[in-house]
Structures are given as C-alpha cells and as structure tokens.
Write an enzyme that holds these catalytic residues in place. Structure first.
Site, PDB file in Angstrom:
ATOM      1  NE  ARG A 209     -11.399  75.004 110.390  1.00 59.60           N
ATOM      2  CZ  ARG A 209     -12.198  74.527 109.448  1.00 59.60           C
ATOM      3  NH1 ARG A 209     -12.671  73.305 109.557  1.00 59.60           N
ATOM      4  NH2 ARG A 209     -12.525  75.248 108.398  1.00 59.60           N
TER       5      ARG A 209
ATOM      6  CG  ASN B 253     -14.402  85.603 112.789  1.00 59.98           C
ATOM      7  OD1 ASN B 253     -14.221  86.817 112.724  1.00 59.98           O
ATOM      8  ND2 ASN B 253     -15.502  85.044 112.358  1.00 59.98           N
TER       9      ASN B 253
ATOM     10  CG  ASP C 247     -12.586  73.980 105.212  1.00 55.70           C
ATOM     11  OD1 ASP C 247     -12.902  74.997 104.550  1.00 55.70           O
ATOM     12  OD2 ASP C 247     -13.423  73.250 105.762  1.00 55.70           O
TER      13      ASP C 247
ATOM     14  CD  GLU D 297     -20.663  83.396 105.417  1.00 52.14           C
ATOM     15  OE1 GLU D 297     -19.693  82.732 105.013  1.00 52.14           O
ATOM     16  OE2 GLU D 297     -21.569  82.908 106.118  1.00 52.14           O
ATOM     17  CG  ASP D 298     -22.563  81.183 101.846  1.00 52.61           C
ATOM     18  OD1 ASP D 298     -23.534  81.467 102.582  1.00 52.61           O
ATOM     19  OD2 ASP D 298     -22.143  80.023 101.710  1.00 52.61           O
TER      20      ASP D 298
ATOM     21  NE  ARG E 178     -25.980  77.213 103.008  1.00 52.28           N
ATOM     22  CZ  ARG E 178     -25.000  78.105 103.002  1.00 52.28           C
ATOM     23  NH1 ARG E 178     -24.575  78.614 104.149  1.00 52.28           N
ATOM     24  NH2 ARG E 178     -24.440  78.512 101.878  1.00 52.28           N
TER      25      ARG E 178
END
Length: 903
Positions: free
Chosen positions: A656, A681, A730, A816-817, A860
C-alpha cells in the site's frame, strides 16, 4: 542666515522623525499595515455606494426631462413619433449598458475585497506559523546548548557492552595439598573457586568435556548434547574457560576425575552435573569426598554432611522433555479451589520407622482427614496397590503411575510433601520429583518439615511465594491454615509455581541454563547480552531511493509541541553490573529471564525528584527549569521523572505504497522522533520511481524475511530508543496526540500506552471469551496499531513468548496485538493505559482494511481463548479510566496556555 536656520530646523525635524520611526517595533508596523488593509475595503465600499447613488439620481432626472419633452405625442407626425421611439430605445439601451458596467465594476470590487480579505487571513496564518516555528527553533537551540554543556561537564563514562577478557593459559596443576579451611568438605565460594579465570567481563565461558563420566541413558546423552549447543556460555577453547562442565552418569568411577585433562590437581572451577531421571534413589547421588575435591556438585540429592551451602547447587530431576514449549503439560490455573483441599500419596520406606516428630504429625493428618468438615481430603500413607520396595534411605516413595498421580493432583488445591524420616537427608530426587509434579499440575505444595529441607535454586528463587513451607509442629494447625488462604492468594501462588516450573525445571534445557545462571549470578558476572534482530534494507547497496518534500494535505494545527532535536539514542547497557545486585529478586522471581542482559528495562529504578537538581541532573529537562508552568513552559521541556529521550516509530506495511507515503508525510516536523522503521512485509520490492518523503529524520525500510505480523515486534537493531510507537500504515494520528501519548508512556514505561481501546467480554451463552470493539466504559486491551511499548517487550515477544502463540498469529494472520497485550499484562499484572477520547484512527480515503471483515472478529475470539489456554489463565485486566492532559477542560486565566489545545 534665516534660511540656513530654517534649513537646519527642518533637518532636525526630519532626523527626529526618522529616529522616532527607527524606534518603532516591527510588530507595530505589521499591525498598522494589517489595520490599513482591513480599513481599505470599508472606505472603498462607502465611496462606491455614494457614486452609484449619485449616478442613479442624475440618470433619473435626465430621463424625466426627456419624457416631459415627449408629452404631446398626439400632435406629432408618424415620422417624428418613430424618431422619438428610437430615441427612447437608444436611451434604454444606454441605461442598460451603464447598469451592466456598474454591476461588473461592483462584482470586480467585491472579488478584490474578498481576495484582499483572504490574503489578510493567509498573512495572519503565516505570521502565526512563523511565530510557532521561531519558538520551536529557539527551544531547539536552548536544548542543544544544554546538551552541549552536559557533554562538556560529563564526569561519568558512557557505558556500553563490556569488552570480554579471557585467561590465556590452561588450568594450572596444584600439587600441594590445600589448607584445611579449603578442603573439600569446607569448600565455599571464597576459598575453593578460582576467580582469576573468570573476569567480570568474560561472560563466564564454559568448557564441556565431550564424554560423560559413568552411564547416561540414550535420552539424557542426546538431550544434553542438544541442550548444550544452544547455551550461550559454551566454548570449545579450554584456555579461555571459566568453568569446566563434567556430565556425570550412574555408577561413575570418581577416581577418573583426577585424570581429566583440565582437573588442575584439585578440581577447582569444575562443575559435576549429575542428572536424575530413571533412578531417583538417594544411593545414586554423588557424595562430597576427596575424589570430588573442590568441584561444585549439581544434583537433586544431598545429605546434610556433604552439602556445602553457597557452593553446591540443588536442582530438579530431569523429568521433562529436552526443551521447547511445555505449556501443553500444565493444568489450567482456575478454578482457584479444586475438588480436594489436600492430597497425598506415598509410603515411607524406613527400617527405623518415622520417628517421634514425624509420627505425631502423621497422627494429626489422620485426624484432620477423618474430620466432619465439608472439605475433602485424600491422604494415603501406603501405596495401593503396593509398589516394589526401593532403598530410599527413609524417604517417601511415589505411589501409582505418573498418569494416576497427575489425575489426582489436578483435582487438588494443595498437595502434601513430607520430610524424610532420615534427618540427614536435606534433599532427595524423589522429594524434588514430587515437587516438580505438583508445580506442573497446579497443586500448591505444602512442604511439612520444610524448615529442614533444601529446595531447588533456593538462593535465587523465593519459594514462599509458591509453596507453604511449614515445620512439622504446625501439623495440628494445618487445616485452619489451608482454609485461611484466599482465592487471590491461591491464584497467585499457583501462578508463581507454574512460572518457576516453566522457567527453571520443566525441561532439561531450563535445568542446565538455570544451574549455570545460578553460578554466574553467584560470582557476579553479567549474563550474555540479548541479540537484536538484523535490519536488512529493502534497497540494495547501489540504489538510492528518490526523495521528495513531505506534502501534507491536512496540515497540523499550529501548536508548539516541543523542540526539533537531532536524533540521539537511548543510553544502553548502563546497569551491566548492578541490575542483578539491586533487582536480582525481581529478575529471578518476576520478570522471567535472568539468562540475558538487556540494554534497558522498563523496570529501571527512578531517581528522587530532587536528585535532578542536586548532582544528578544530566539529561533531565524539568518544566520551567524546575519552577513548573503551564502550556508554554510545558512545551519547551519533556519534564517527568526520566532523562530526555526520543521514540522510534515502527510501521508495518504490505503493498500500500501511497497509503504509506501519506502516513510518512504526516510525520514531518514531529518532535522527539528518532527515526521511522518501515517493515516491508511484501515479497515485492518497492517501485523504483516511488518518491519517499523527507520528514527530517531517517526512514529505514527493513526487508522482512517473510510475510508475518510477528515482524511488527522483532527487536530490530535499528531501534535505538526505549520507546517504540507501533503504528499501522493507515492509522491517522495528529502530532499532539502522538506527543501526549509519548509523555504518558514515560510515566508508565512498563505498560502498553495507546489509543484504540478494546476489551474481552464473557460469552454468557457458551462460556469463554469474546473480542469486543464496541464503545465501553471498561477496557482491557490497547491495540498496537497505535500504541507505545518498551523495546524490552519486543525481545520478550520474539524470544520468550511461547512459540505456539506466534504460530497462531501466523495461522490467522491476525492477533499479534492481542498477544502483546497478553504478554505485558502477564509480566506486569497491570492493565494498559488508554490516552485521549478517540476510539478509531483510520485515515479517510484509505482502502478497506482486514479488520472490517467479520472473519477478523471470529479469529480474534479464538485467539483470546487460545492465548488463555497457553498462559493457563487470562492475564488481561480491566481498567475504567483513560489519560487526558492535566489542564484539559480546566478554566485557566486568559494569559495562560493549556498543556495541549485539543487534548
């Protein structure tokens, strides 16, 4: 003469006027010009209105006269009437043309007035911006001057990783008999250890003899070789070795010790490492003798006469796997209270019986189990079915199979560990195996008679946080004591027990690493430094990316947020030799990794607030030089309790480019920014014609080895600051929001501090946890798409966190967060800190992200439940507040400025 005087008088007047104009400040001239520019449109409008009014009056009179002349139309001929009509049409056309001209002039003047008004506003904005920029430059100059003075006056050296010093010769052979105080039975660290081979900067190199002494099982032999290959202390050069490691098997001929090539005549600095796995009998243990001489014994079984406190090391038996994740073997930590209050299975094998004190304690235990309370006990002091007799020297055997014992322990709140009847036994492999199984299965050990026993690594591990250690005389009060333990303490002790088991005894690797770490800690040598992750550039060495000025579509509000400083790294490795002295307790019992030296810690102690003014002020930037102040003084200095520092932005991106460029452009002029690390990435390299914005600080684009969200938390060597702002490509954050978050993080360095708040909600229909992003008055997570964390947690995430969690992140390409929030809350036992009122930070016009998909939320949900399973509990804690600026919504005098205009 009169003309000369008049001339001189005029000259003096002119000079006087010039002098007066010379004393007028530039600001007054600017103000006067602005006033005239504002006055000009009103004068022009007044004049035009008078002109239009006069013209309209004259035109009306002229037309009236013309019409009066044409009153008697009936007396006119047709030709004259036609001429009159043509004249009137001409007059009408002329009037219409004049009206159009006047309208055009009016519109032109209005446009000019509008243009001048807009120009005035632009000049005002530019003037304000220039003032802000001037103030920022002044602050930067002042900060640079202070830093220069500190550098000139610095009296303490800047520490870094120590240079390693090694001996340059083999172990010398000592033929003379040692003094009586240094004989094998009286050995202590000060009289039987050769410190000359172990420089404080050596890192404690360990030489391993290739062949074990005695018989090692094939499992232990293979596992030991694999484990030693991963240890950072191991060296193949005996000349530089501090320790000499000797694996000892069963039925070892200790006479062969003196034949070892580096024995040195007395075995000093040798470690005899004896593991118990298949054979747990005391008879299999090593005994201190002239044959072992001054070597350190590391094993599970010791008799009182042969154990040398502060010299020998008690370890767990090697009952686990060689290494790797062991969380699957652990029991869940909840519920806090299980089916049985206390259990025990064992049989005492002693020819002389239990002894008077132990017999009394057993009678008390029988009476407690036969009581009429609602508490359930299962105390079996003889094995059913009977097991084969072993020579345990008065120790308690372990009944049943490992599976049957595990089933009972997982139903037990507490489990009993009884002292051997043989008072000479201070530690046995069977007793340590019983302790090992209890910690694994979450049954809190009750060591009755523990005041006469030695538990593993007791010189560094605080066992009272994980077990009840009681003398035999407390047996009559045991039931009351067990009932008095609250659910909170039960949970804390079970969690600490699992921590000790996983870190120091669950696998052969953990036992070996811990044994060497205990000796290293004892002789005061720092551990090996932790390794940073390499940061290979996405660009090759011959390519220079194109640069362009940072163009920001939506400009930041004009607000001075701090000085623009040249990048400077956070001081690192400044506590190499003191962290284990002042915080060794926390290192071994709370933080989880005493095996590595970290450049900084989020738990580093703070100086008293007056120290920065009395002798220790280097690096500190107090608000108003210590006098305090409101917005102006606040923006000039970082203040707080820590020295000045900067932060690094880590931004993960995947194909992006334009979104990334826009986000980088918005960082231009951000105070206290050290650098930006972009984690690329994508397997595809950036376009060659892609123009990267110049933002005033370095932008390092790191090529990821593979597309993984775990790359966000790699401890890259390009990150040279303690503070790391993890941000999505973003995420749209204003400068004042970032600065406020940074200031709040400086006061909560051990926590996640950020912006998007989320919480884990209980599924009341099906049980388990649900991930929830709704607006709520309670939260438990702050997403790392816009959050500050300490670099220390990047090391722990990449190296210490169970691999299963990182694998789950790769499987879902998600969570991951959440994993970072689990990690930090597990270590600190604190919730995160949310700052400001905003809930989301997506930039307008950016492509739709993955988080908009319903699958994202389903994954999640699964992540939270899986992470809870890996940790054995859910470490996330709830919080009901957020951080805002101190003067936010506070009425202040008009001559004062708030800390932040909009926060």
């Amino acid at each position: 003469m009169g003309s000369l005087e008049a001339g001189s008088t005029a000259t003096r007047v002119d000079i006087s006027i010039c002098r007066r104009f010379g004393h007028i400040k530039v600001s007054r001239i600017v103000f006067l010009l602005c006033f005239l520019l504002l006055l000009l449109p009103f004068i022009t409008h007044y004049y035009l209105s008078k002109v239009e009014s006069g013209n309209q009056s004259n035109d009306a009179n002229h037309i009236r006269f013309k019409l009066e002349a044409l009153e008697d139309l009936g007396a006119l001929k047709a030709s004259d009437l036609r001429l009159r009509i043509q004249e009137m049409e001409r007059i009408k056309g002329s009037v219409s043309a004049e009206l159009r001209d006047l309208e055009a002039k009016r519109q032109g003047l209005q446009q000019e007035i509008s243009s001048l008004t807009s120009r005035i506003e632009d000049l005002k904005t530019e003037l304000s911006r220039q003032k802000t920029e001037l103030e920022r430059v002044k602050m930067s100059v002042v900060q640079a001057q202070v830093a220069q003075r500190e550098a000139e006056q610095r009296n303490a050296p800047q520490l870094s990783l120590p240079g390693r010093l090694f001996p340059n010769e083999l172990q010398r052979i000592l033929n003379a008999a040692p003094h009586e105080s240094a004989s094998h039975i009286h050995c202590r660290q000060h009289n039987c250890f050769d410190y000359s081979r172990c420089s404080i900067t050596s890192g404690m190199p360990v030489y391993v003899y290739s062949d074990a002494l005695g018989e090692l099982s094939s499992f232990l032999h293979t596992a030991l070789q694999q484990t030693l290959s991963f240890n950072l202390h191991i060296t193949k050069d005996p000349k530089v070795a501090c320790l000499f490691f000797v694996p000892i098997g069963h039925e070892a001929d200790l006479k062969q010790l003196s034949q070892l090539p580096h024995w040195g005549g007395d075995g000093r600095n040798h470690v005899l490492f004896h593991l118990s796995r298949e054979r747990l009998q005391p008879s299999a243990a090593l005994m201190t003798s002239k044959l072992t001489d001054r070597a350190i014994l590391v094993q599970s079984t010791f008799i009182q006469s042969s154990f040398r406190p502060g010299f020998d090391v008690v370890i767990f038996p090697a009952l686990g796997p060689p290494g790797g994740d062991v969380w699957q073997d652990c029991a869940p930590m909840l519920p806090a209270r299980r089916d049985f209050l206390l259990t025990f299975q064992g049989e005492l094998w002693s020819l002389d019986g239990p002894g008077e004190a132990l017999q009394w304690a057993l009678e008390q235990l029988h009476g407690m189990a036969a009581g009429t309370t609602s508490d359930r006990f299962q105390l079996e002091f003889s094995c059913q079915p009977a097991t084969e007799k072993e020579d345990l020297w008065g120790d308690w055997s372990m009944c049943g199979t490992e599976a049957s014992r595990q089933a009972l322990l997982r139903k037990s709140t507490f489990t009993l560990i009884l002292v051997p009847s043989n008072a000479s036994l201070v530690s046995t492999a069977t007793l340590q195996a019983r302790l090992w199984e209890a910690l694994r299965d979450g049954a809190i050990p009750v060591v009755l008679g523990g005041d006469t026993l030695l538990l593993p690594y007791s010189e560094v591990v605080v066992w009272r946080r994980a077990a009840l250690i009681l003398p035999l005389s407390r047996a009559s009060e045991l039931h009351f004591l067990l009932r008095s333990v609250s659910d909170t303490d039960l949970s804390a002790m079970r969690r600490q027990g699992r921590f000790i088991w996983q870190s120091y005894g669950a696998s052969l690797q953990s036992i070996l690493d811990t044994s060497l770490a205990v000796i290293r800690d004892r002789i005061g040598i720092p551990p090996p430094p932790v390794e940073d992750a390499p940061s290979p550039s996405v660009f090759n060495s011959t390519f220079s990316p194109l640069k362009t000025e940072a163009l920001v579509a939506d400009a930041e509000p004009e607000e001075s947020l701090g000085p623009l400083e040249p990048p400077h790294a956070s001081p690192s490795f400044r506590r190499n030799y003191t962290v284990f002295l002042t915080q060794g307790f926390e290192m071994w019992n709370d933080w989880g990794d005493p095996f590595h030296l970290y450049p900084q810690l989020p738990f580093d102690p703070l100086l008293p607030s007056d120290a920065k003014f009395i002798g220790s002020g280097v690096g500190f930037r107090p608000i108003g030089k210590g006098t305090g102040g409101a917005g102006k003084e606040f923006c000039e200095s970082l203040g707080g309790n820590s020295p000045r520092e900067q932060f690094t932005i880590v931004m993960l991106t995947y194909e992006r480019e334009q979104v990334l460029m826009n986000s980088l452009s918005r960082l231009h002029g951000l105070p206290y920014l050290n650098k930006v690390v972009v984690v690329w990435n994508s397997p595809r390299a950036p376009l060659e014609d892609l123009r990267w914005p110049e933002i005033g600080v370095p932008v390092q684009v790191v090529k990821a080895a593979r597309n993984s969200l775990n790359n966000r938390f790699l401890p890259y060597d390009e990150i040279e600051t303690e503070a790391v702002l993890s941000v999505d490509d973003d995420a749209h954050l204003r400068h004042d929001e970032i600065m406020f978050g940074f200031r709040v993080w400086r006061e909560h360095r051990d926590r996640v501090v950020g912006f998007p708040g989320r919480f884990h909600a209980w599924d009341i229909n099906h049980g388990g946890w649900l991930y929830n992003s709704n607006y709520s008055c309670e939260l438990s997570m702050v997403l790392t798409g816009a959050a500050f964390v300490h670099k220390h947690y990047l090391y722990l995430y990449s190296n210490w966190l169970p691999q299963a969690i990182r694998d789950k992140v790769d499987q879902f390409m998600n969570c991951e967060d959440l994993a970072m929030n689990f990690l930090v809350s597990h270590i600190t036992k604190k919730p995160p800190v949310k700052v400001t009122s905003r809930w989301t930070f997506r930039c307008p016009g950016c492509p739709v992200s993955l988080s908009e998909d319903d699958t994202h939320f389903q994954e999640r949900h699964k992540c939270i439940n899986f992470f809870s399973q890996v940790f054995g509990y859910t470490p996330l804690l709830n919080t009901q507040y957020r951080a805002d600026s101190i003067l936010f919504k506070t009425r202040i005098p008009h001559d004062k400025q708030k800390c932040f205009k909009f926060i």
